[in-house]
Design a protein around this motif. Structure first.
Motif, short mmCIF file in Angstrom:
data_model
loop_
_atom_site.label_atom_id
_atom_site.label_comp_id
_atom_site.label_asym_id
_atom_site.label_seq_id
_atom_site.Cartn_x
_atom_site.Cartn_y
_atom_site.Cartn_z
N ARG A 133 0.82 -1.21 0.00
CA ARG A 133 0.00 0.00 0.00
C ARG A 133 0.86 1.26 0.00
O ARG A 133 0.33 2.35 -0.20
CB ARG A 133 -0.91 0.01 1.23
CG ARG A 133 -2.03 -1.01 1.17
CD ARG A 133 -2.80 -1.08 2.47
NE ARG A 133 -3.31 0.23 2.89
CZ ARG A 133 -4.15 0.38 3.92
NH1 ARG A 133 -4.55 -0.68 4.61
NH2 ARG A 133 -4.58 1.57 4.26
N GLU A 134 2.15 1.12 0.25
CA GLU A 134 3.04 2.26 0.38
C GLU A 134 3.60 2.66 -0.98
O GLU A 134 4.48 1.98 -1.53
CB GLU A 134 4.18 1.93 1.33
CG GLU A 134 3.74 1.60 2.74
CD GLU A 134 3.22 2.83 3.48
OE1 GLU A 134 3.49 3.97 3.04
OE2 GLU A 134 2.52 2.64 4.49
N ALA A 135 3.09 3.78 -1.53
CA ALA A 135 3.58 4.24 -2.82
C ALA A 135 5.07 4.53 -2.78
O ALA A 135 5.79 4.31 -3.76
CB ALA A 135 2.80 5.48 -3.26
N GLY A 136 5.56 5.02 -1.64
CA GLY A 136 6.99 5.28 -1.52
C GLY A 136 7.82 4.03 -1.63
O GLY A 136 8.95 4.06 -2.19
N SER A 137 7.32 2.91 -1.13
CA SER A 137 8.04 1.64 -1.26
C SER A 137 8.10 1.19 -2.72
O SER A 137 9.14 0.71 -3.19
CB SER A 137 7.36 0.56 -0.42
OG SER A 137 7.47 0.84 0.96
N ILE A 138 6.99 1.37 -3.45
CA ILE A 138 6.98 1.02 -4.87
C ILE A 138 8.01 1.87 -5.61
O ILE A 138 8.79 1.36 -6.42
CB ILE A 138 5.59 1.25 -5.47
CG1 ILE A 138 4.55 0.33 -4.82
CG2 ILE A 138 5.62 1.05 -6.99
CD1 ILE A 138 4.62 -1.11 -5.22
N ALA A 139 8.02 3.18 -5.36
CA ALA A 139 8.96 4.08 -6.04
C ALA A 139 10.39 3.67 -5.75
O ALA A 139 11.25 3.68 -6.66
CB ALA A 139 8.71 5.52 -5.61
#
Length: 243
Positions: A133-139
């Protein structure tokens, strides 16, 4: 990457392919549950990833064990507190690797690099998918591991902060660089699957346990992966419908 183009990383493309199955929450039964997931015939086996206070990556869905946050406990203490087994991620990957594809659901920030490195060793770079759910982790993952497939999970409870944005997730998906979207099945039925498909993002749908919903999503060419607590039933249903 053209999201609508044919993929060579093992993740089913958007049009025309039967959905793959991901076995969800089987890790709650510990390593035995993961072995059952592998034996179910599901293409993917999901594990939830968190870190303990002493730095051990563990397979555990909830943030706490017996009400105590995992990030404040040693691994040994977590095992004492938790009512169910809490495997190490390395143990889980040893069972899944070579038998099914990996599905790592990162439950918190800070474990991206270690989790992905372990998964690359167990499955190869194109043999697993990361959801969070963490967009920062995906980036972060797409910056440092551009060949790894990552999906942004979308679908909060209506009482949670940011829930309204889940109905229009395309900006967040694009900004973080996700390859796919992991959609709650209720959102998928509310038109969000249509949005994502039109934008060219393959979808993983969670968590689909009712047979009528399994039929609906297995027959939907926009769905790349069906995530379910009942992988054996989903595999049998899909295979029967194929025949």
């Amino acid at each position: 990457m053209d999201q609508g183009a044919a993929r060579d990383d093992g993740v089913p493309p958007l049009p025309g392919a039967a959905a793959a199955i991901s076995a969800h929450r089987r890790d709650e039964a510990g390593l035995a549950g993961l072995r059952d997931a592998v034996a179910s015939g599901a293409e993917y086996v999901e594990i939830d990833v968190r870190r303990t206070a002493d730095g051990v990556l563990v397979v555990h869905h909830d943030r706490t064990a017996a009400g105590v946050p995992l990030n404040r406990c040693s691994y040994a203490r977590v095992r004492e507190l938790a009512p169910d087994p809490v495997p190490r991620v390395t143990e889980a990957l040893e069972i899944i690797g070579g038998r099914a594809r990996g599905h790592l659901d990162l439950k918190e920030r800070g474990c991206e690099h270690e989790a992905v490195e372990l998964a690359r060793e167990a499955f190869g770079e194109d043999g697993f998918v990361v959801t969070t759910r963490e967009a920062g982790s995906i980036a972060l993952i797409k910056r440092d591991f551009p060949g790894v497939t990552a999906a942004l999970s979308v679908g909060r409870g209506l009482w949670e902060r940011g829930a309204v944005r889940d109905f229009v997730p395309l900006r967040a998906i694009r900004e973080c660089g996700a390859d796919m979207v992991a959609l709650n099945h209720r959102l998928a039925r509310a038109g969000v699957l249509r949005q994502c498909a039109r934008a060219g993002f393959p979808a993983m749908i969670w968590t689909v346990n009712a047979v009528p919903l399994m039929r609906r999503f297995l027959d939907d060419p926009r769905v790349a992966v069906l995530i379910t607590d009942h992988p054996g039933a989903a595999v049998r249903l899909r295979d029967h419908r194929r025949r």
